[in-house]
Design a protein around this motif. Structure first.
Motif, PDB file in Angstrom:
ATOM      1  N   LEU A 118      41.559 -53.246   8.506  1.00 48.89           N
ATOM      2  CA  LEU A 118      42.599 -52.848   8.783  1.00 48.89           C
ATOM      3  C   LEU A 118      42.912 -51.695   9.440  1.00 48.89           C
ATOM      4  N   ALA A 146      51.643 -54.807  11.703  1.00 50.40           N
ATOM      5  CA  ALA A 146      52.172 -54.973  10.476  1.00 50.40           C
ATOM      6  C   ALA A 146      51.801 -56.800  10.205  1.00 50.40           C
ATOM      7  N   LEU A 162      54.796 -51.925  15.234  1.00 50.51           N
ATOM      8  CA  LEU A 162      55.320 -51.601  14.246  1.00 50.51           C
ATOM      9  C   LEU A 162      55.182 -52.872  13.443  1.00 50.51           C
ATOM     10  N   GLN A 185      41.991 -53.141   3.508  1.00 50.66           N
ATOM     11  CA  GLN A 185      42.578 -51.830   4.004  1.00 50.66           C
ATOM     12  C   GLN A 185      41.217 -51.248   5.018  1.00 50.66           C
ATOM     13  N   LEU A 223      53.740 -42.790   8.339  1.00 44.73           N
ATOM     14  CA  LEU A 223      54.631 -44.238   7.637  1.00 44.73           C
ATOM     15  C   LEU A 223      55.538 -43.891   6.174  1.00 44.73           C
ATOM     16  N   VAL A 265      45.590 -59.537   4.930  1.00 41.67           N
ATOM     17  CA  VAL A 265      46.504 -59.555   3.693  1.00 41.67           C
ATOM     18  C   VAL A 265      45.960 -60.819   2.537  1.00 41.67           C
ATOM     19  N   GLY A 297      51.762 -46.839  -1.859  1.00 43.77           N
ATOM     20  CA  GLY A 297      50.221 -45.663  -0.987  1.00 43.77           C
ATOM     21  C   GLY A 297      49.758 -46.883  -0.842  1.00 43.77           C
ATOM     22  N   LEU A 298      49.716 -48.074  -0.430  1.00 42.48           N
ATOM     23  CA  LEU A 298      48.487 -48.825   0.501  1.00 42.48           C
ATOM     24  C   LEU A 298      48.956 -48.631   2.033  1.00 42.48           C
ATOM     25  N   PRO A 299      48.081 -48.741   2.909  1.00 43.73           N
ATOM     26  CA  PRO A 299      48.547 -49.034   4.444  1.00 43.73           C
ATOM     27  C   PRO A 299      49.285 -50.439   4.753  1.00 43.73           C
ATOM     28  N   SER A 300      48.682 -51.068   4.369  1.00 43.61           N
ATOM     29  CA  SER A 300      49.313 -52.432   4.582  1.00 43.61           C
ATOM     30  C   SER A 300      50.589 -52.369   3.710  1.00 43.61           C
ATOM     31  N   TRP A 301      51.252 -52.106   2.706  1.00 45.85           N
ATOM     32  CA  TRP A 301      51.776 -52.173   2.375  1.00 45.85           C
ATOM     33  C   TRP A 301      52.816 -50.765   3.154  1.00 45.85           C
ATOM     34  N   LEU A 302      52.882 -50.251   3.535  1.00 47.73           N
ATOM     35  CA  LEU A 302      53.818 -48.986   3.971  1.00 47.73           C
ATOM     36  C   LEU A 302      53.796 -48.909   5.758  1.00 47.73           C
ATOM     37  N   LEU A 303      52.800 -50.131   6.421  1.00 38.65           N
ATOM     38  CA  LEU A 303      53.171 -50.986   7.176  1.00 38.65           C
ATOM     39  C   LEU A 303      54.190 -51.873   7.598  1.00 38.65           C
ATOM     40  N   GLY A 304      54.010 -53.167   6.437  1.00 39.00           N
ATOM     41  CA  GLY A 304      55.197 -53.569   6.085  1.00 39.00           C
ATOM     42  C   GLY A 304      56.230 -53.660   5.948  1.00 39.00           C
ATOM     43  N   GLN A 305      56.212 -52.398   4.891  1.00 33.53           N
ATOM     44  CA  GLN A 305      57.596 -51.501   4.620  1.00 33.53           C
ATOM     45  C   GLN A 305      58.408 -51.263   5.780  1.00 33.53           C
ATOM     46  N   THR A 306      58.190 -50.355   6.866  1.00 31.61           N
ATOM     47  CA  THR A 306      58.883 -49.865   7.707  1.00 31.61           C
ATOM     48  C   THR A 306      58.653 -51.102   9.016  1.00 31.61           C
ATOM     49  N   ALA A 315      47.899 -56.719   9.733  1.00 27.20           N
ATOM     50  CA  ALA A 315      47.905 -56.586   8.393  1.00 27.20           C
ATOM     51  C   ALA A 315      48.322 -58.202   7.224  1.00 27.20           C
ATOM     52  N   THR A 320      49.213 -42.731   7.282  1.00 22.00           N
ATOM     53  CA  THR A 320      49.845 -42.942   5.990  1.00 22.00           C
ATOM     54  C   THR A 320      51.005 -42.182   5.705  1.00 22.00           C
ATOM     55  N   LEU A 361      59.651 -44.362   6.104  1.00 22.94           N
ATOM     56  CA  LEU A 361      59.715 -45.030   4.963  1.00 22.94           C
ATOM     57  C   LEU A 361      60.515 -44.749   4.059  1.00 22.94           C
TER      58      LEU A 361
END
Lengths: 157, 157
Positions: free
Chosen positions: A122, A22, A18, A119, A138, A29, B12-21, A25, A135, A142
């Motif tokens: 990625l 991340a 993870l 995205q 995750l 970004v 909902g963006l994968p990069s965000w989801l990934l970063g948060q988790t 990613a 998605t 989350l």
DNA sequence: AGCACATCATTAGTGCGCCAAACGATTCGT
DNA sequence: ACGAATCGTTTGGCGCACTAATGATGTGCT
């Protein structure tokens, strides 16, 4: 990281996987954003501003998840670039009302474009179904972890 | 993050989801480590040391993915705690040979235990199949993106 | 009206992980 | 022997998340 050997024991751990993905990613970004002179906080603030309209820094912080302490610098940077305007709130002299300029809106469009491209880059190796699957997984993680630490306060009694 | 409203466009963006988790994972693991006075680099270094045996800082850096610049501090910290020993290499006076002490080995056991607990806490809401699925997807992503930047060198000719 | 308390903006500083630049010392390749 | 590479080290930077303290202002209660 310019590893050359990299065969390690923790390599298979979910937390590691993870973190590393991340990282990629984040780099993707980050590079996308910095190619137009911005960074993550800038996008988040601009997007929040567009979504909810002008607001005080505190409100923006709550909505964007940007810490109040970091709001100051973020607003400064955006204001310096003319993407955002800081005006005192006449009805509450503690507050600054931040609002999006048209240049800010244009910048937001650029950032969104980069973001979408990232995205794709990625998720390149994943099929549409796999992307969907990822998605979902995750999101599930989350949601779970946000429930435990994210918004624990019950709405005012 | 002490968000209270948090309904946003990038959610909902994968990069965000990934970063948060990844953030949650990082916090979980970081807390686990810090509960025994360590941090990520400490674990990585100790584990690398156990896996490959004593080595120079440069070699350890290559194997653990820790930047040379950060190795210095990491080794210092571990040496201060007596978990690791720094000795000059008689056959090459540029090098320090770092080796694991028995206290270091014990600490490594503790860290591994915490780490395992964290994986479980992290993946709590997922079924075994889902965990498997997630690991696969992340590995796929990681392999792809590492191919482009990670371990490109072919093994010595 | 007065006072306790909350909120807002700001400054300053912490921590982790990642990275780059530069340096002296040493060793290697040829 | 000499230039190139490697090793350890120091110093510093970035991005993101977070804590603590402060002064100015606003609100609610009694």
């Amino acid at each position: 990281m310019e590893t050359e050997e990299t065969p390690a024991r923790w390599e298979g751990l979910p937390s590691w996987l993870l973190g590393q993905t991340a990282n990629h990613a984040h780099r993707l970004v980050g590079d996308g954003f910095s190619s137009v002179g911005a960074r993550g906080y800038h996008y988040r603030l601009l997007a929040t501003l567009e979504e909810y309209g002008p607001a005080s820094q505190a409100a923006l912080g709550r909505r964007s998840g940007i810490h109040l302490s970091d709001m100051v610098a973020t607003v400064n940077e955006l204001a310096d670039r003319g993407l955002v305007e800081r005006a005192p709130d006449p009805s509450d002299r503690r507050r600054n009302i931040i609002s999006l300029t048209s240049a800010g809106k244009r910048q937001l469009r650029r950032l969104e474009k980069r973001l979408a491209e990232c995205q794709d880059e990625l998720l390149a190796p994943l099929s549409p179904e796999e992307r969907q699957r990822l998605t979902e997984l995750l999101s599930k993680l989350l949601t779970h972890h946000n429930g435990r630490t994210g918004t624990p306060e019950e709405p005012w009694s």
